[in-house]
Design an enzyme around this catalytic site. Structure first.
Site, PDB file in Angstrom:
ATOM      1  N   ALA A   5      38.851  44.291  59.054  1.00 44.09           N
ATOM      2  CA  ALA A   5      39.078  42.815  58.475  1.00 44.09           C
ATOM      3  C   ALA A   5      39.071  43.034  56.735  1.00 44.09           C
ATOM      4  CB  ALA A   5      37.692  42.349  58.530  1.00 44.09           C
ATOM      5  N   MET A   6      39.074  44.382  56.516  1.00 37.00           N
ATOM      6  CA  MET A   6      39.387  44.759  55.151  1.00 37.00           C
ATOM      7  C   MET A   6      40.791  45.318  54.545  1.00 37.00           C
ATOM      8  SD  MET A   6      36.766  43.408  53.470  1.00 37.00           S
ATOM      9  CE  MET A   6      36.514  44.215  51.896  1.00 37.00           C
ATOM     10  N   HIS A  49      57.601  23.072  23.823  1.00 37.17           N
ATOM     11  CA  HIS A  49      56.589  21.733  23.611  1.00 37.17           C
ATOM     12  C   HIS A  49      57.324  20.498  24.838  1.00 37.17           C
ATOM     13  CE1 HIS A  49      55.015  18.186  21.795  1.00 37.17           C
ATOM     14  NE2 HIS A  49      56.238  17.448  22.004  1.00 37.17           N
ATOM     15  N   GLY A  69      43.615  46.003  52.372  1.00 33.65           N
ATOM     16  CA  GLY A  69      43.888  45.300  51.206  1.00 33.65           C
ATOM     17  C   GLY A  69      42.681  45.263  50.400  1.00 33.65           C
ATOM     18  N   GLY A  70      41.451  45.339  51.014  1.00 36.25           N
ATOM     19  CA  GLY A  70      40.313  45.387  50.183  1.00 36.25           C
ATOM     20  C   GLY A  70      39.470  43.928  49.924  1.00 36.25           C
ATOM     21  N   SER A 119      36.475  48.794  57.898  1.00 44.30           N
ATOM     22  CA  SER A 119      36.597  47.651  58.709  1.00 44.30           C
ATOM     23  C   SER A 119      37.745  47.241  58.806  1.00 44.30           C
ATOM     24  CB  SER A 119      35.723  46.476  57.649  1.00 44.30           C
ATOM     25  OG  SER A 119      36.178  45.331  58.117  1.00 44.30           O
TER      26      SER A 119
HETATM   27  C1  LIG Z   1      33.854  36.057  44.755  1.00 44.57           C
HETATM   28  C2  LIG Z   1      34.562  37.078  43.947  1.00 44.57           C
HETATM   29  C3  LIG Z   1      35.775  36.462  43.449  1.00 44.57           C
HETATM   30  C4  LIG Z   1      36.536  37.401  42.687  1.00 44.57           C
HETATM   31  N1  LIG Z   1      37.692  36.975  41.952  1.00 44.57           N
HETATM   32  C5  LIG Z   1      38.372  37.682  41.078  1.00 44.57           C
HETATM   33  C6  LIG Z   1      39.641  37.259  40.514  1.00 44.57           C
HETATM   34  O1  LIG Z   1      40.057  35.920  40.529  1.00 44.57           O
HETATM   35  N2  LIG Z   1      40.277  38.276  39.870  1.00 44.57           N
HETATM   36  C7  LIG Z   1      39.992  39.412  39.669  1.00 44.57           C
HETATM   37  O2  LIG Z   1      40.774  40.291  39.172  1.00 44.57           O
HETATM   38  N3  LIG Z   1      38.932  39.968  40.262  1.00 44.57           N
HETATM   39  C8  LIG Z   1      38.172  39.146  41.038  1.00 44.57           C
HETATM   40  N4  LIG Z   1      36.956  39.559  41.769  1.00 44.57           N
HETATM   41  C9  LIG Z   1      36.512  41.153  41.800  1.00 44.57           C
HETATM   42  C10 LIG Z   1      37.787  41.828  42.651  1.00 44.57           C
HETATM   43  O3  LIG Z   1      37.798  41.477  43.938  1.00 44.57           O
HETATM   44  C11 LIG Z   1      37.179  43.556  42.505  1.00 44.57           C
HETATM   45  O4  LIG Z   1      36.993  43.953  41.470  1.00 44.57           O
HETATM   46  C12 LIG Z   1      38.222  44.219  43.608  1.00 44.57           C
HETATM   47  O5  LIG Z   1      38.567  43.651  44.664  1.00 44.57           O
HETATM   48  C13 LIG Z   1      37.733  45.680  43.525  1.00 44.57           C
HETATM   49  O6  LIG Z   1      38.616  46.454  44.189  1.00 44.57           O
HETATM   50  P1  LIG Z   1      38.638  47.832  44.548  1.00 44.57           P
HETATM   51  O7  LIG Z   1      39.659  48.717  44.697  1.00 44.57           O
HETATM   52  O8  LIG Z   1      37.342  48.506  43.378  1.00 44.57           O
HETATM   53  O9  LIG Z   1      37.480  47.733  45.948  1.00 44.57           O
HETATM   54  P2  LIG Z   1      37.671  46.968  47.313  1.00 44.57           P
HETATM   55  O10 LIG Z   1      38.868  45.999  47.208  1.00 44.57           O
HETATM   56  O11 LIG Z   1      36.202  46.381  47.227  1.00 44.57           O
HETATM   57  O12 LIG Z   1      37.989  48.074  48.288  1.00 44.57           O
HETATM   58  C14 LIG Z   1      36.993  49.096  48.651  1.00 44.57           C
HETATM   59  C15 LIG Z   1      37.232  49.248  50.252  1.00 44.57           C
HETATM   60  O13 LIG Z   1      36.624  50.157  50.788  1.00 44.57           O
HETATM   61  C16 LIG Z   1      35.890  50.313  51.854  1.00 44.57           C
HETATM   62  N5  LIG Z   1      34.824  51.214  52.159  1.00 44.57           N
HETATM   63  C17 LIG Z   1      33.828  51.126  51.244  1.00 44.57           C
HETATM   64  N6  LIG Z   1      32.972  52.129  51.560  1.00 44.57           N
HETATM   65  C18 LIG Z   1      33.671  52.760  52.632  1.00 44.57           C
HETATM   66  C19 LIG Z   1      33.287  54.247  53.212  1.00 44.57           C
HETATM   67  N7  LIG Z   1      32.317  54.868  53.011  1.00 44.57           N
HETATM   68  N8  LIG Z   1      34.080  54.550  54.142  1.00 44.57           N
HETATM   69  C20 LIG Z   1      35.374  53.678  54.538  1.00 44.57           C
HETATM   70  N9  LIG Z   1      35.737  52.686  53.748  1.00 44.57           N
HETATM   71  C21 LIG Z   1      34.712  52.277  52.895  1.00 44.57           C
HETATM   72  C22 LIG Z   1      35.860  48.627  51.802  1.00 44.57           C
HETATM   73  O14 LIG Z   1      35.763  48.243  53.192  1.00 44.57           O
HETATM   74  C23 LIG Z   1      36.787  48.050  51.120  1.00 44.57           C
HETATM   75  O15 LIG Z   1      37.934  47.842  51.804  1.00 44.57           O
HETATM   76  C24 LIG Z   1      36.055  38.794  42.380  1.00 44.57           C
HETATM   77  C25 LIG Z   1      34.916  39.250  43.259  1.00 44.57           C
HETATM   78  C26 LIG Z   1      34.157  38.468  43.877  1.00 44.57           C
HETATM   79  C27 LIG Z   1      33.129  38.837  44.530  1.00 44.57           C
END
Ligand SMILES: Cc1cc2nc3c(=O)[nH]c(=O)nc-3n(C[C@H](O)[C@H](O)[C@H](O)COP(=O)(O)OP(=O)(O)OC[C@H]3O[C@@H](n4cnc5c(N)ncnc54)[C@H](O)[C@@H]3O)c2cc1C
Length: 468
Positions: free
Chosen positions: A37-38, A450, A40-41, A35
């Protein structure tokens, strides 16, 4: 078939960082993302950063008060501010890989077609990719209950609710965990009327009872309705809102819901926040011989190696703790395994802090008193209410408490609950103390600034008395 030194599935926290590190080491890297839009995840685009931007705007809005119309206007402005922030962060993340000569960003959905072979499907057709090493960072997806009406357009998950441009005046949140309560606190601050329906007998079920009760009481004082032992049975669409049908189970539920056994609650929006599962269903992992656990997480060892040679997995998709900083540390472990000496592992990264941004925020690290007791420790605890901390009074946030769990034999800190101002910062100091195996007396006797929240550690740990 295009061949690379390395292929990364997912442009998330871990995938982006690893793609950059491998490229800097001279490797030819493909980073596959489905995507645009993603970049940076989740953290950047629909989780940590956008939600915390909203939490901050909500607090300011609550402090200003005013009519519901003014609150709605401020909500709309907050969503626009969030949009600007994440657009900038997404672009920064995109550029951090796109500007590296040896990185190819491949758009499309990746799935395995064989050992270290991928098919990437996009509108424009399919690309086939092979690589010497592969890295999976596919994140997690929200869990959804299978109840009638779950597909209503007024039912949201966290990532879709924050896209709603107008404030839902009545919001029902299904789930009383970290995400559910954070959203409850935030939307209540924006002026919404919020009800939390929790399946179990208490919110924040895995937390210390005293602390989770304090969090619950503070939310209820802010007019957030919390109903435990509630089971949502059906959601019906009605004109401009939905009706949520829920059943109350057991006596605790009766206490929460009065004499009602069946609830019928109207809402403009329903947020489902009952947890997230590893996003591994559509990766065709079997084709590459990559094992999954019964909960869907990719099985990894302490170096994050999967069951298939030269394939690693990082972040939420492993079924471990779902935090951005854990995903980032997973990147460090994999980088160390591939480019370094493999010394860093999941076994030696120390205690992992966490925080939910209700207000005041609630951070926790290590074991609760009960967990420590069950693990065979001889436990000493001390609790300090926020109202006895000068800095809490100065900040006008006297809600909350600090609670320390210490091993009576070694005087080591085993765990800590911080439900108070600046908890998200204080907990990082406790992490250092725990990892360095410093005694609790170090926090009791240290000289701190403090007024500050940190100096309260002197009194908190003094309340434990002298170590035996
Ligand atoms: C509402 C909410 C609030 C949060 N707040 C916090 C916070 O304050 N602090 C904190 O530390 N954590 C927080 N988290 C958790 C945190 O967002 C996640 O743990 C973290 O983003 C996970 O990162 P990741 O690298 O595992 O995956 P992601 O950042 O999810 O990246 C995965 C990527 O893979 C792509 N992808 C998936 N499958 C495929 C495929 N088959 N082919 C191609 N691309 C694919 C996706 O589009 C995505 O861009 C929060 C989560 C939520 C839901």
């Amino acid at each position: 078939m295009e061949h690379y030194d390395a292929a990364v599935i997912g442009f998330g926290t871990a995938g982006r960082a690893l793609g950059a590190a491998l490229a800097d080491a001279g490797q030819k890297v493909a980073v596959v993302e489905r995507s645009d839009a993603m970049f940076g995840g989740a953290c950047v685009n629909n989780a940590c950063i956008p939600t915390k931007a909203l939490v901050q705007s909500a607090r300011l809005s609550a402090a200003e008060g005013g009519s519901i119309i003014q609150q709605e206007q401020r909500y709309e402005a907050a969503v626009e501010r969030m949009d600007r922030m994440r657009a900038k962060a997404r672009e920064r993340n995109y550029r951090s890989l796109a500007d590296r000569d040896t990185v190819s960003i491949v758009m499309g959905h990746a799935s395995f077609s064989g050992p270290r072979q991928l098919v990437v499907a996009a509108d424009g057709g399919k690309r086939r990719i092979s690589a010497d090493r592969m890295f999976i960072d596919s994140g997690s997806v929200p869990r959804l209950p299978s109840i009638p009406g779950i597909d209503s357009p007024r039912v949201y998950v966290s990532s879709s609710l924050i896209e709603v441009r107008t404030l839902p005046r009545q919001l029902i949140i299904v789930g009383g965990g970290f995400v559910g309560l954070e959203f409850a606190s935030m939307y209540a601050d924006f002026g919404a009327q919020v009800t939390v329906l929790q399946h179990g007998p208490s919110v924040l079920e895995d937390e210390d009872e005293q602390t989770s009760s304090a969090v619950r009481a503070s939310l209820e004082e802010r007019d957030i309705e919390i109903i435990c032992n509630a089971e949502v049975e059906r959601i019906d669409d009605e004109h401009d809102r939905v009706l949520v049908h829920a059943r109350i189970n057991g006596q605790d539920g009766e206490r929460d819901a009065g004499t009602r056994r069946e609830l019928l609650l109207p809402a403009h929006a329903v947020l489902i926040a009952i947890g997230r599962t590893p996003n591994t269903d559509d990766l065709n992992l079997e084709a590459a011989g990559i094992a999954r656990s019964e909960h869907g997480g990719i099985v990894v060892d302490e170096h994050l190696r999967t069951s298939a040679p030269n394939v690693w997995a990082m972040g939420d998709c492993t079924g471990g703790m779902q935090f951005t900083y854990v995903a980032y540390d997973d990147f460090r472990i994999v980088r160390d395994d591939v480019l370094g000496d493999g010394a860093r592992t999941t076994e030696n990264r120390g205690a992992i802090p966490r925080c939910t941004f209700v207000h005041p925020p609630f951070a926790r690290i290590g074991m609760t008193a009960r967990e420590a007791h069950d693990a065979g420790f001889s436990v000493r605890t001390a609790t300090l209410p926020s109202k006895s901390i000068s800095q809490a009074s100065i900040l006008q946030e006297e809600t909350g408490l600090m609670k320390a769990v210490v091993d009576a034999r070694s005087d080591l800190v085993l765990g800590m609950d911080l439900f108070c101002e600046d908890a998200q910062e204080l907990v990082n100091l406790v992490k250092i103390v725990m990892d360095a195996r410093m005694p609790a007396t170090a926090l009791r006797d240290a000289v701190f600034t403090h007024p500050s929240m940190t100096e309260a550690f002197n009194n908190l740990f003094a309340a434990l008395g002298d170590p035996s």
